[in-house]
Motif scaffolding. Structure first.
Motif, PDB file in Angstrom:
ATOM      1  N   ASP A   7       0.836  -1.209   0.000  1.00 39.22           N
ATOM      2  CA  ASP A   7       0.000   0.000   0.000  1.00 39.22           C
ATOM      3  C   ASP A   7       0.867   1.254   0.000  1.00 39.22           C
ATOM      4  O   ASP A   7       0.612   2.207  -0.741  1.00 39.22           O
ATOM      5  CB  ASP A   7      -0.933   0.026   1.214  1.00 39.22           C
ATOM      6  CG  ASP A   7      -2.047  -1.000   1.121  1.00 39.22           C
ATOM      7  OD1 ASP A   7      -2.327  -1.484   0.006  1.00 39.22           O
ATOM      8  OD2 ASP A   7      -2.639  -1.307   2.175  1.00 39.22           O
ATOM      9  N   LYS A  11       1.193   4.090  -3.009  1.00 39.58           N
ATOM     10  CA  LYS A  11       0.957   5.517  -2.776  1.00 39.58           C
ATOM     11  C   LYS A  11       2.164   6.353  -3.191  1.00 39.58           C
ATOM     12  O   LYS A  11       2.012   7.418  -3.798  1.00 39.58           O
ATOM     13  CB  LYS A  11       0.620   5.765  -1.304  1.00 39.58           C
ATOM     14  CG  LYS A  11      -0.771   5.284  -0.936  1.00 39.58           C
ATOM     15  CD  LYS A  11      -1.076   5.487   0.531  1.00 39.58           C
ATOM     16  CE  LYS A  11      -2.438   4.901   0.857  1.00 39.58           C
ATOM     17  NZ  LYS A  11      -2.750   4.982   2.284  1.00 39.58           N
ATOM     18  N   GLU A  14       2.262   6.557  -6.958  1.00 43.21           N
ATOM     19  CA  GLU A  14       1.255   7.501  -7.450  1.00 43.21           C
ATOM     20  C   GLU A  14       1.717   8.944  -7.262  1.00 43.21           C
ATOM     21  O   GLU A  14       1.520   9.786  -8.144  1.00 43.21           O
ATOM     22  CB  GLU A  14      -0.080   7.268  -6.738  1.00 43.21           C
ATOM     23  CG  GLU A  14      -0.767   5.978  -7.149  1.00 43.21           C
ATOM     24  CD  GLU A  14      -1.967   5.626  -6.275  1.00 43.21           C
ATOM     25  OE1 GLU A  14      -2.263   6.358  -5.294  1.00 43.21           O
ATOM     26  OE2 GLU A  14      -2.603   4.596  -6.555  1.00 43.21           O
ATOM     27  N   GLN A  15       2.332   9.239  -6.124  1.00 39.55           N
ATOM     28  CA  GLN A  15       2.828  10.593  -5.869  1.00 39.55           C
ATOM     29  C   GLN A  15       3.961  10.958  -6.823  1.00 39.55           C
ATOM     30  O   GLN A  15       4.026  12.084  -7.330  1.00 39.55           O
ATOM     31  CB  GLN A  15       3.287  10.728  -4.417  1.00 39.55           C
ATOM     32  CG  GLN A  15       2.145  10.691  -3.427  1.00 39.55           C
ATOM     33  CD  GLN A  15       2.623  10.638  -1.981  1.00 39.55           C
ATOM     34  OE1 GLN A  15       3.795  10.446  -1.709  1.00 39.55           O
ATOM     35  NE2 GLN A  15       1.692  10.798  -1.052  1.00 39.55           N
TER      36      GLN A  15
END
Length: 111
Positions: A7, A11, A14-15
């Motif tokens: 997870d 994240k 994605e950032q």
């Protein structure tokens, strides 16, 4: 089932992609502005002659990225084949072999 680590990794990815896109958008805006300025100062005959000797930039980019995509796909396939060779058919990591039992006292190992 996702773990906390996957997870977090997702994240972060994605950032990073969001920051990359923002940077790319800024570059595209700048290039658009500069290209518009240069377009107004290049004489018309030079534009036609230059264009005859060059492939379309988009075609060259598509060809280069198409090749890069094929290389990346080949590397992805290679890694999956290596990982598959390291795991049993069920996908779980291979178990360590059981340790050999020590010979019983008073017995010989000679065959």
């Amino acid at each position: 089932m996702p773990t906390a680590l996957t997870d977090i990794t997702t994240k972060v990815q994605e950032q990073v992609l969001e920051a990359l896109r923002a940077g790319q958008d800024a570059v595209v805006d700048t290039v658009t502005t500069v290209a518009g300025t240069v377009e107004r100062v290049i004489p018309e005959p030079a534009k036609g002659t230059l264009a005859l000797n060059l492939p379309l930039a988009s075609e060259a980019a598509d060809q280069a990225f198409g090749f890069a995509g094929k290389v990346l796909d080949a590397q992805h396939n290679f890694v999956n084949r290596v990982l598959s060779a390291l795991t049993p058919d069920n996908g779980a990591p291979a178990a360590k072999p059981a340790p050999k039992a020590a010979p019983k006292a008073g017995t010989s190992n000679a065959a």
